[in-house]
Design a protein around this motif. Sequence first.
Motif, PDB file in Angstrom:
ATOM      1  N   ARG A 290       0.858  -1.180   0.000  1.00  0.00           N
ATOM      2  CA  ARG A 290       0.000   0.000   0.000  1.00  0.00           C
ATOM      3  C   ARG A 290       0.899   1.237   0.000  1.00  0.00           C
ATOM      4  N   SER A 291       0.593   2.199  -0.864  1.00  0.00           N
ATOM      5  CA  SER A 291       1.407   3.403  -0.966  1.00  0.00           C
ATOM      6  C   SER A 291       0.573   4.537  -1.540  1.00  0.00           C
ATOM      7  N   VAL A 292       0.839   5.758  -1.073  1.00  0.00           N
ATOM      8  CA  VAL A 292       0.131   6.923  -1.612  1.00  0.00           C
ATOM      9  C   VAL A 292       1.050   7.770  -2.485  1.00  0.00           C
ATOM     10  N   SER A 293       2.259   7.265  -2.757  1.00  0.00           N
ATOM     11  CA  SER A 293       3.199   8.080  -3.519  1.00  0.00           C
ATOM     12  C   SER A 293       3.449   7.499  -4.904  1.00  0.00           C
ATOM     13  N   GLU A 294       4.620   7.745  -5.457  1.00  0.00           N
ATOM     14  CA  GLU A 294       4.891   7.550  -6.881  1.00  0.00           C
ATOM     15  C   GLU A 294       4.545   6.170  -7.416  1.00  0.00           C
ATOM     16  N   HIS A 295       4.989   5.097  -6.736  1.00  0.00           N
ATOM     17  CA  HIS A 295       4.743   3.751  -7.241  1.00  0.00           C
ATOM     18  C   HIS A 295       3.345   3.242  -6.909  1.00  0.00           C
ATOM     19  N   GLY A 296       2.736   3.816  -5.888  1.00  0.00           N
ATOM     20  CA  GLY A 296       1.379   3.418  -5.534  1.00  0.00           C
ATOM     21  C   GLY A 296       1.288   1.984  -5.036  1.00  0.00           C
ATOM     22  N   TYR A 324      10.277   7.670   0.277  1.00  0.00           N
ATOM     23  CA  TYR A 324       9.703   8.529   1.300  1.00  0.00           C
ATOM     24  C   TYR A 324       9.423   7.676   2.526  1.00  0.00           C
ATOM     25  N   LEU A 325       8.768   8.245   3.546  1.00  0.00           N
ATOM     26  CA  LEU A 325       8.424   7.554   4.782  1.00  0.00           C
ATOM     27  C   LEU A 325       6.910   7.576   4.945  1.00  0.00           C
ATOM     28  N   GLU A 326       6.346   6.454   5.370  1.00  0.00           N
ATOM     29  CA  GLU A 326       4.880   6.371   5.394  1.00  0.00           C
ATOM     30  C   GLU A 326       4.382   5.287   6.345  1.00  0.00           C
ATOM     31  N   HIS A 327       3.208   5.528   6.914  1.00  0.00           N
ATOM     32  CA  HIS A 327       2.492   4.521   7.706  1.00  0.00           C
ATOM     33  C   HIS A 327       1.039   4.519   7.273  1.00  0.00           C
ATOM     34  N   ILE A 328       0.546   3.352   6.862  1.00  0.00           N
ATOM     35  CA  ILE A 328      -0.843   3.156   6.457  1.00  0.00           C
ATOM     36  C   ILE A 328      -1.428   2.002   7.257  1.00  0.00           C
ATOM     37  N   SER A 329      -2.656   2.164   7.722  1.00  0.00           N
ATOM     38  CA  SER A 329      -3.369   1.101   8.435  1.00  0.00           C
ATOM     39  C   SER A 329      -4.439   0.501   7.535  1.00  0.00           C
ATOM     40  N   SER A 330      -4.497  -0.821   7.515  1.00  0.00           N
ATOM     41  CA  SER A 330      -5.552  -1.498   6.767  1.00  0.00           C
ATOM     42  C   SER A 330      -6.900  -1.217   7.423  1.00  0.00           C
ATOM     43  N   ARG A 331      -7.918  -1.018   6.612  1.00  0.00           N
ATOM     44  CA  ARG A 331      -9.260  -0.759   7.143  1.00  0.00           C
ATOM     45  C   ARG A 331     -10.051  -2.041   7.388  1.00  0.00           C
ATOM     46  N   ASP A 332      -9.571  -3.175   6.862  1.00  0.00           N
ATOM     47  CA  ASP A 332     -10.326  -4.414   7.030  1.00  0.00           C
ATOM     48  C   ASP A 332      -9.545  -5.506   7.760  1.00  0.00           C
TER      49      ASP A 332
END
Length: 406
Positions: A290-296, A324-332
């Motif tokens: 999961r990513s919100v940046s370039e590679h997605g 970059y640096l990132e933290h994403i939480s799964s919603r399910d």
Amino acid sequence: MGWIMDLARWGTAQRRLCSLRQEQRNPSTPVGGCRYDSSLRLLTKFLNLLKGAPGGIVDLNNAAETLELITAEMLITAVQKRRIYDITNVLEGIGLIEKKLKNNIRWKGVDDSRPGEVSDDMSILQMGRVGEKLDIDFVISTGDNFYKNGLKGVHDQAFKESFMDIYTAQSLQKPWYSAILFSVLGNHDYRGNALAQLSPVLRKIDDRFICMRSFIVNASITEKQLVDFFFVDTTPFQLEYWTHPGKHRYDWRGVAPRGKYIANYLKDMDVAMKRSTARWKIVVGHHTMRSVSEHGDTEELLELLLSVLKDNDVDFYINGHDHYLEHISSRDSPLQYFTSGGGSKAWRGVFHPNKDKLRFFYNGQGFMSLQLNQDQAHFIFYDVFGNILYRWSSRHPQSSTYLDEE
């Protein structure tokens, strides 16, 4: 217990390495230079610091402290603040900088919307400082170990220049885990001689560098199994590397044919995870899930790998690839995604939200640490200057008290 990515640690725990191969090597010792070399290095480091700062603006007091650390690590004479002011006077005189406030200067050539990049040395020095503070036990690279085209062979000078001569801090003289199958070898590593990074020759040269086809790293405290790290070789999952490599050549020896390799890999991983009795299960790969940046998001990983992680109650997926640096939480599910890919290039300026919960995003350089015990995991993201950008802690789902806080 803790670890650092592009740094990692796990306390006094004993570890057991399960692998198809094992190899070993020796750390190098940095050497100092003459006075002229020292001055040139200082100027170069200061320019990198200045050009990479957000908006091109640098506080001279902070710069002096950072550059004193650099010279100390390189065994060069300590930097005095006066020398920093001498440099700024010269740069101002030739029109390269301007004074903003009493102790603040700005690099005039910087586009504020794309701040640029700081030399790798800055991040590495701060990794050393954090590593010493946490008393780290091991280091994990999240891939692209030798940018941009891997190693040409076991005697490639890039191994010395990009690893041995770079990670010289005493706290970084610990094992480094970089694997190729079940691993975190990046797509750029595959563009070179991938088998060279598997060779026992490299560990004879420097025994910190551990690179194998398949491995699990686990740690125990007393008689209890604390954590299993499952290293995933994500590059073969990416179909475009096989079908549309463009000008690049990928070393698929030991991997092709893709379909058979991935099918066997997923089966073996599922079996290994089901056998695990560890309190925590952590998967480390190069590519984003999961990513919100370039590679997605990486669709192949979501389609083929994600269900295996969820079915086996994996706690964290940690990757590089996006710079970059990132933290994403799964919603399910309880699964958490962490990206630590800002060790070198960054500032891509790309942001594309996805359907999961974004907790933290930093469009810049830095690294990450993780500390673990039986009940709690504690993550910290740092910027290139060692400043803490973000903290997140979580108690294990089986703990008596649940914790999920920033």
